[in-house]
Design a protein around this motif. Structure first.
Motif, PDB file in Angstrom:
ATOM      1  N   ARG A 176      53.091  37.520  36.416  1.00  0.00           N
ATOM      2  CA  ARG A 176      54.079  37.731  37.476  1.00  0.00           C
ATOM      3  C   ARG A 176      53.472  37.462  38.858  1.00  0.00           C
ATOM      4  N   GLU A 177      52.263  37.920  39.087  1.00  0.00           N
ATOM      5  CA  GLU A 177      51.621  37.708  40.386  1.00  0.00           C
ATOM      6  C   GLU A 177      51.341  36.226  40.631  1.00  0.00           C
ATOM      7  N   GLN A 180      54.515  38.849  31.219  1.00  0.00           N
ATOM      8  CA  GLN A 180      54.520  38.860  32.685  1.00  0.00           C
ATOM      9  C   GLN A 180      53.538  39.854  33.289  1.00  0.00           C
ATOM     10  N   HIS A 181      53.174  40.910  32.564  1.00  0.00           N
ATOM     11  CA  HIS A 181      52.228  41.899  33.094  1.00  0.00           C
ATOM     12  C   HIS A 181      50.814  41.704  32.536  1.00  0.00           C
ATOM     13  N   GLN A 182      50.632  40.621  31.791  1.00  0.00           N
ATOM     14  CA  GLN A 182      49.320  40.299  31.211  1.00  0.00           C
ATOM     15  C   GLN A 182      48.503  39.482  32.208  1.00  0.00           C
ATOM     16  N   THR A 205      48.061  38.891  37.265  1.00  0.00           N
ATOM     17  CA  THR A 205      49.020  38.867  36.165  1.00  0.00           C
ATOM     18  C   THR A 205      49.864  37.595  36.221  1.00  0.00           C
TER      19      THR A 205
END
Length: 236
Positions: free
Chosen positions: A95-96, A129-131, A93
């Protein structure tokens, strides 16, 4: 002087990619590295960031000879490389990806603080951010690649072709962001860019490479008016 290259020579087997290259980048500057494909620009950045070892010559960063430092130690010292082609981690993602940019951070809460600062600069990354990074558009992936580098809080940022493959509107947005990172955040930037016109508009100084050798250098404004530069790189 924040970065100095002294008589750098880099080769791939028998092919000489960079020859006797010397250049300087002062703290607070944006310095552009211009040249045609195959001129040695990307090789220069990869050598500075420790991904390639030179055959001879020195890389001096913040008073330290870092020519043979491992890449992770160079990042820890504040010199961070955004590679050509974005190179985001597609299966992870947004964020990651950003969290990986802060892998050197040890303080509790610091990673989240840095992420908030990146989201403030790139609101679209916060929205996504979670994509998965691989599903982002080219412009969004470039924002993510720059944001990931900013998570390491660089003093010197190496940017390799940040406008490559982007639509004109996004190109202007990316260059405005680069200028903001330099002026507002105080990050020194060494910029490799095919779009010489845009690069010279935001750079303080520039170097021109041909076949691995430096052939021109000077203030960006003077190179913008140089007939050779205008003919070869500005379409004049």
């Amino acid at each position: 002087m924040l970065l100095t290259l002294e008589q750098l020579n880099v080769a791939y087997g028998a092919i000489k990619a960079v020859q006797d290259l010397s250049l300087e980048v002062e703290e607070g500057e944006i310095v552009a590295l211009l040249g045609a494909n195959g001129a040695g620009k990307t090789t220069t950045l990869r050598t500075v960031s420790g991904l390639i070892r030179p055959r001879s010559g020195k890389v001096v960063y913040d008073g330290h000879v870092i020519t043979h430092w491992p890449a992770h130690r160079i990042v820890e010292a504040g010199l961070v490389h955004v590679p050509e082609g974005r190179r985001v981690f597609a299966p992870l993602t947004v964020r990651e990806n950003l969290e990986l940019g802060a892998y050197t951070v040890r303080q509790a809460g610091e990673v989240e603080a840095r992420m908030k600062a990146v989201f403030a600069k790139f609101p679209r990354l916060e929205e996504r951010q979670h994509q998965l990074a691989g599903t982002l558009s080219g412009g969004e992936q470039q924002m993510l690649a720059i944001g990931r580098a900013l998570m390491a809080r660089p003093r010197l940022l190496l940017l390799d072709e940040p406008s490559l493959g982007l639509a004109p509107l996004l190109v202007r947005e990316i260059f405005a962001t680069i200028k903001d990172i330099n002026q507002r955040d105080g990050v020194t930037i060494l910029l490799v860019e095919q779009n010489a016109h845009q690069a010279l508009q935001i750079a303080h100084r520039a170097y021109v490479l041909e076949s691995g050798r430096m052939v021109l250098s000077g203030p960006a404004a003077s190179l913008m008016d140089n007939p050779k530069v205008r003919e070869a790189y500005l379409g004049a």
